[in-house]
Design a protein around this motif. Structure first.
Motif, mmCIF file in Angstrom:
data_model
loop_
_atom_site.group_PDB
_atom_site.id
_atom_site.type_symbol
_atom_site.label_atom_id
_atom_site.label_comp_id
_atom_site.label_asym_id
_atom_site.label_seq_id
_atom_site.Cartn_x
_atom_site.Cartn_y
_atom_site.Cartn_z
ATOM 1 N N ILE A 1 -12.936 -1.947 5.597
ATOM 2 C CA ILE A 1 -11.146 -2.796 5.573
ATOM 3 C C ILE A 1 -10.537 -1.771 5.805
ATOM 4 O O ILE A 1 -10.155 -1.933 7.281
ATOM 5 N N HIS A 2 -8.914 -1.060 5.124
ATOM 6 C CA HIS A 2 -8.734 -0.087 5.450
ATOM 7 C C HIS A 2 -8.822 0.729 5.425
ATOM 8 O O HIS A 2 -8.224 1.743 5.260
ATOM 9 N N LYS B 1 -6.317 2.018 -2.129
ATOM 10 C CA LYS B 1 -4.743 1.832 -0.826
ATOM 11 C C LYS B 1 -5.023 -0.262 -1.030
ATOM 12 O O LYS B 1 -4.067 -0.728 -0.050
ATOM 13 N N GLY B 2 -5.201 -0.940 -2.129
ATOM 14 C CA GLY B 2 -5.096 -2.444 -2.443
ATOM 15 C C GLY B 2 -5.711 -2.413 -3.684
ATOM 16 O O GLY B 2 -6.393 -2.572 -3.688
ATOM 17 N N LYS C 1 0.690 -1.384 -0.159
ATOM 18 C CA LYS C 1 0.050 -0.505 0.307
ATOM 19 C C LYS C 1 0.679 1.221 0.278
ATOM 20 O O LYS C 1 0.715 2.187 -0.766
ATOM 21 N N TYR D 1 -14.763 -4.435 10.774
ATOM 22 C CA TYR D 1 -13.026 -3.846 11.128
ATOM 23 C C TYR D 1 -12.396 -5.207 11.093
ATOM 24 O O TYR D 1 -12.604 -6.257 11.547
ATOM 25 N N HIS D 2 -11.113 -4.344 9.900
ATOM 26 C CA HIS D 2 -10.567 -5.411 8.891
ATOM 27 C C HIS D 2 -9.606 -6.875 10.295
ATOM 28 O O HIS D 2 -9.751 -7.850 10.546
ATOM 29 N N ASP D 3 -9.059 -5.971 11.519
ATOM 30 C CA ASP D 3 -8.525 -7.403 12.268
ATOM 31 C C ASP D 3 -9.319 -7.743 12.900
ATOM 32 O O ASP D 3 -9.106 -9.337 13.789
#
Length: 301
Positions: free
Chosen positions: A130-131, A99-100, A88, A229-231
């Motif tokens: 996501i990001h 971002k990706g 990124k 969310y992501h994590d």
């Protein structure tokens, strides 16, 4: 005829070129598809890219390979895309606004909505956001967004063998908010979205505390979990299936899968990178491509 699968090398300063070469030569891959590598991967092509060194040129090269693969997938030259990881920061250095892969692929294909799903035998997780920075999640996680992610997941999961998917949604806060004691997003946003989806005959429940719902899903209670969310979503799936989980972009008009790891600059150029996740990504891409071939033409548009 075997499906043709484009394998993009990702950031050429990372492990992408190495794992792309290994995956394309893997006997399991060659048994089910014809792999085609996109992006720099020969010694001559890689000469300008120092292993493990962040650069704008590497970000641009990764982007160019993705664009070429998407163009060929849209034209029918290849049947699906499996992508090695991009960086990124390298994208940002190259002046690219994405971002990706996920947001870039949505842009390139004109898909109105996409979602990132991590697919493994033990667990499937879809990310509502996501990001983005953790501090922004509560603001971005609207009722409308969650409804659309749940609907997209329910619509896409039959492609993966779940004809009537059973879905769960995580809470945003610890203990799913404890009815407003530890945050009110569950009551004001998540629960109304879930109820609206249930009214449309989608089998979805929650919001459930995130510290237990992934365990239940891995034991078969749910076919997929929508994480806030992501994590929150990626920690459990990587703990259970790192190296075997496959990143799939839901909502695209083309098939795209990817690895469950990053560019690994710390071991780039050493010849020791494990290519198993990319093999799994190619195998799933080939499976989804064959299934899409069997669909009526109208349903693929």
């Amino acid at each position: 005829m075997k499906p043709r699968i484009a394998i993009t090398v990702g950031d050429p300063s990372g492990i992408g070129p190495e794992i792309a070469i290994k995956a394309a030569a893997d006997s399991a891959v060659l048994e089910v598809c014809e792999p085609l590598i996109y992006g720099p991967y020969t010694s001559k092509e890689l000469a300008p890219f120092a292993p493990g060194v962040l650069s704008a040129d590497a970000g641009r090269a990764a982007y160019d390979a993705i664009v070429a693969a998407v163009r060929d997938a849209q034209a029918g030259t290849v049947d699906a895309i499996a992508t090695a990881p991009v960086n990124k920061e390298a994208f940002a250095l190259a002046g690219l606004p994405w971002k990706g892969h996920t947001d870039l692929l949505a842009h390139l294909t004109g898909a109105p909505q996409v979602a990132m799903m991590f697919h493994a035998e033990e667990l499937r997780v879809v990310l509502a956001t996501i990001h983005v920075a953790l501090k922004d999640v509560a603001r971005l996680l609207t009722r409308e967004l969650l409804e659309s992610i749940v609907e997209l997941t329910a619509r896409e999961l039959p492609r993966f063998g779940f004809a009537t998917p059973k879905l769960a949604v995580t809470g945003l806060n610890p203990h799913a908010g404890e009815h407003g004691v530890i945050g009110d997003e569950e009551d004001t946003t998540l629960q109304p979205a879930i109820e609206a989806c249930r009214a449309r005959d989608i089998d979805v429940s929650g919001p459930w505390p995130a510290d237990t719902v992934f365990v239940r899903a891995s034991q078969g209670a749910y076919d997929a979990v929508i994480a806030c969310y992501h994590d929150q979503g990626l920690i459990p799936v990587k703990l259970l299936a790192f190296g075997r989980a496959v990143n799939v972009t839901l909502g695209l008009p083309i098939v795209r899968t990817s690895v469950d790891h990053g560019t690994a600059f710390d071991i780039a150029g050493q010849g020791i990178a494990e290519h198993g996740s990319l093999v799994e990504a190619v195998l799933l891409a080939a499976k989804l491509a064959r299934a899409r071939r069997a669909e009526p033409r109208e349903s693929t548009r």
